[in-house]
Design a protein around this motif. Sequence first.
Motif, short mmCIF file in Angstrom:
data_model
loop_
_atom_site.label_atom_id
_atom_site.label_comp_id
_atom_site.label_asym_id
_atom_site.label_seq_id
_atom_site.Cartn_x
_atom_site.Cartn_y
_atom_site.Cartn_z
N LYS A 42 48.99 -12.61 -33.22
CA LYS A 42 49.40 -11.89 -34.39
C LYS A 42 51.08 -12.70 -34.74
N LYS A 43 51.52 -13.29 -33.92
CA LYS A 43 52.87 -14.12 -33.93
C LYS A 43 54.05 -13.12 -34.45
N ILE A 44 53.99 -11.94 -33.88
CA ILE A 44 55.42 -10.95 -34.15
C ILE A 44 56.41 -10.89 -32.93
N GLU A 45 55.95 -11.67 -31.76
CA GLU A 45 57.00 -11.83 -30.80
C GLU A 45 58.14 -12.77 -30.97
N ASN A 46 59.31 -12.75 -30.27
CA ASN A 46 60.04 -13.93 -30.15
C ASN A 46 59.79 -14.81 -29.21
N ASP A 47 58.82 -15.80 -29.50
CA ASP A 47 58.19 -16.49 -28.20
C ASP A 47 58.99 -17.86 -28.08
N LYS A 48 59.85 -18.27 -29.26
CA LYS A 48 60.70 -19.57 -29.02
C LYS A 48 62.06 -19.21 -29.53
N THR A 49 62.86 -20.28 -29.29
CA THR A 49 64.37 -20.31 -29.86
C THR A 49 64.12 -21.71 -30.56
N TRP A 50 64.54 -21.97 -31.64
CA TRP A 50 64.73 -23.37 -32.30
C TRP A 50 66.03 -23.42 -32.64
N CYS A 51 66.71 -24.65 -32.17
CA CYS A 51 68.10 -25.25 -32.66
C CYS A 51 68.07 -26.50 -33.40
N PHE A 52 68.91 -26.57 -34.14
CA PHE A 52 69.00 -27.83 -34.82
C PHE A 52 70.40 -28.05 -35.61
N TRP A 53 70.89 -29.26 -35.78
CA TRP A 53 72.10 -29.64 -36.34
C TRP A 53 71.83 -29.95 -37.81
N GLN A 54 72.92 -29.56 -38.82
CA GLN A 54 72.88 -30.07 -40.12
C GLN A 54 74.29 -30.32 -40.66
N ASN A 55 74.62 -31.15 -41.83
CA ASN A 55 75.86 -31.01 -42.25
C ASN A 55 75.78 -30.67 -43.59
N THR A 56 74.66 -30.29 -44.20
CA THR A 56 74.50 -29.73 -45.56
C THR A 56 73.78 -28.59 -45.58
N PRO A 57 73.86 -27.53 -46.62
CA PRO A 57 73.12 -26.33 -46.86
C PRO A 57 71.45 -26.69 -46.72
N GLY A 58 70.87 -25.74 -45.81
CA GLY A 58 69.16 -25.90 -45.86
C GLY A 58 68.39 -24.73 -46.19
N LYS A 59 67.25 -24.98 -46.09
CA LYS A 59 66.19 -24.00 -46.78
C LYS A 59 66.25 -22.88 -45.83
N TRP A 60 66.49 -23.13 -44.57
CA TRP A 60 66.42 -21.78 -43.56
C TRP A 60 67.54 -21.31 -43.06
N ASP A 61 68.76 -21.45 -44.03
CA ASP A 61 70.13 -20.95 -43.54
C ASP A 61 70.04 -19.45 -43.53
N HIS A 62 69.39 -18.87 -44.20
CA HIS A 62 69.40 -17.19 -44.25
C HIS A 62 68.68 -16.89 -42.91
N LEU A 63 68.05 -17.62 -42.25
CA LEU A 63 67.42 -17.26 -40.97
C LEU A 63 68.19 -17.57 -39.75
N ILE A 64 69.46 -18.19 -39.83
CA ILE A 64 70.17 -18.44 -38.72
C ILE A 64 70.98 -17.49 -38.07
N HIS A 65 70.50 -17.22 -36.74
CA HIS A 65 70.94 -16.22 -35.92
C HIS A 65 72.31 -16.56 -35.46
N LYS A 66 72.79 -17.76 -35.15
CA LYS A 66 74.17 -17.84 -34.68
C LYS A 66 74.16 -19.33 -34.97
N SER A 67 75.52 -19.84 -35.14
CA SER A 67 75.64 -21.18 -35.46
C SER A 67 77.27 -21.50 -34.75
N TRP A 68 77.17 -22.73 -34.51
CA TRP A 68 78.31 -23.33 -33.49
C TRP A 68 79.00 -24.43 -34.05
N ASN A 69 80.24 -24.83 -34.02
CA ASN A 69 81.04 -26.15 -34.64
C ASN A 69 81.39 -26.63 -33.43
N LYS A 70 81.36 -26.42 -32.23
CA LYS A 70 81.64 -27.00 -30.99
C LYS A 70 80.89 -26.91 -30.00
N ALA A 71 80.81 -28.04 -29.14
CA ALA A 71 79.82 -28.26 -27.96
C ALA A 71 80.64 -28.62 -26.64
#
Length: 378
Positions: A42-71
């Motif tokens: 049914k794909k209703i559980e949180n079975d994965k966490t996806w992370c990615f980097w970007q330097n421009t606005p993206g299609k999925w920005d409204h779903l970003i749970h947390k963002s960082w500018n330092k590592a």
Amino acid sequence: MLVPDYYYVIVGGGLAGLQLASRINNDVFFKGKKIAIIEPSKKIENDKTWCFWQNTPGKWDHLIHKSWNKAAFFSSETEQTLDLGEYSYNMIRSSDFYEDVKKELEKSEDFIFIQDRIEKIDPVTRTAVGKKANYTATHFFDSRLTDKYKEEVKHTVLYQHFKGWLIETQENIFDPGKFTMMDFRLKYKDSTSFTYVLPLTAKKALIEFTFFTPFLTAEKVYDEMLERYLKEILQLKDWKITETETGIIPMTDFPFHENNSAYITRIGTAGGWVKPSSGYSFKSTERKVEQIIENIKSGLATSEGLFNKSFARYDSIFLDVLSRRNDLGESLFTKFYTKNSIEDIFRFLDEETSFSENIKIMLSLYHPEFIKSFFRKL
């Protein structure tokens, strides 16, 4: 041939299948084409966490749970804070992604969700054989991963395998403005293994112990290493585990794309869309989906131009080194993150760097084992 049930059948409702479906849904070119997404769960559980980097606005920005500018990067000999500059490092929870795309597609008359498990696809009759029913289509996008990549000895196979705990603490422990890319201060013996930390608040973080190895390990090993990290590195005495997640990602130079045919396109991990040297897939999937759409609209084969042979060669050499000398992982990743700018690192992993830039980065990793692997992979 009789008129097929569907124009397209997307086998699998995970990251690749839903990104593809969403992209099709937002292009008028595909309007009126009936499309089925067939997924066993049914794909209703949180079975994965996806992370990615970007330097421009993206299609999925409204779903970003947390963002960082330092590592942060830690090895047994150095500690580095990496300013991401124009880039941000973003986290999306899979449950949010599944829910968002499903809601979008349910508004369309062109898409139908079917809960079934596809056992095989017959390219002659263009039929997907499921446990509940059979489904015909003009083309199939198939995300099912088979074990074929394990059977050919000429290809290198490692695994990025991990277990993560989402923990909460009583005291302020974490810096929510900085995530830990890799922490090698605690390692499993003679292996490339590290801890990955995504702080959500000062009291809440996702902590994953990750292996990048030719072997898998028992469940208890992840738990032991996570507990040691919390006690020995973070100096925690008390914490609460609120969620767990696990994963096994094949990191291989097996040519998955050679399994594509006129009527079947492999997508996601099954299509070789995971970057073999890093394990990142979210933005790679978005780019490959875009290429597929362009190919279809241009009358080309769906898999045309999906892979860059030069970068595949770099990945293959790197995998071969770690396959033969897995103990070198800490040294190689330390060189990678301390001798190159973060902009060059991200562009290299996104396969956007030039030949001269690639040579510079490869030289920064130099070890005699690379020479051996170069000739082995020739």
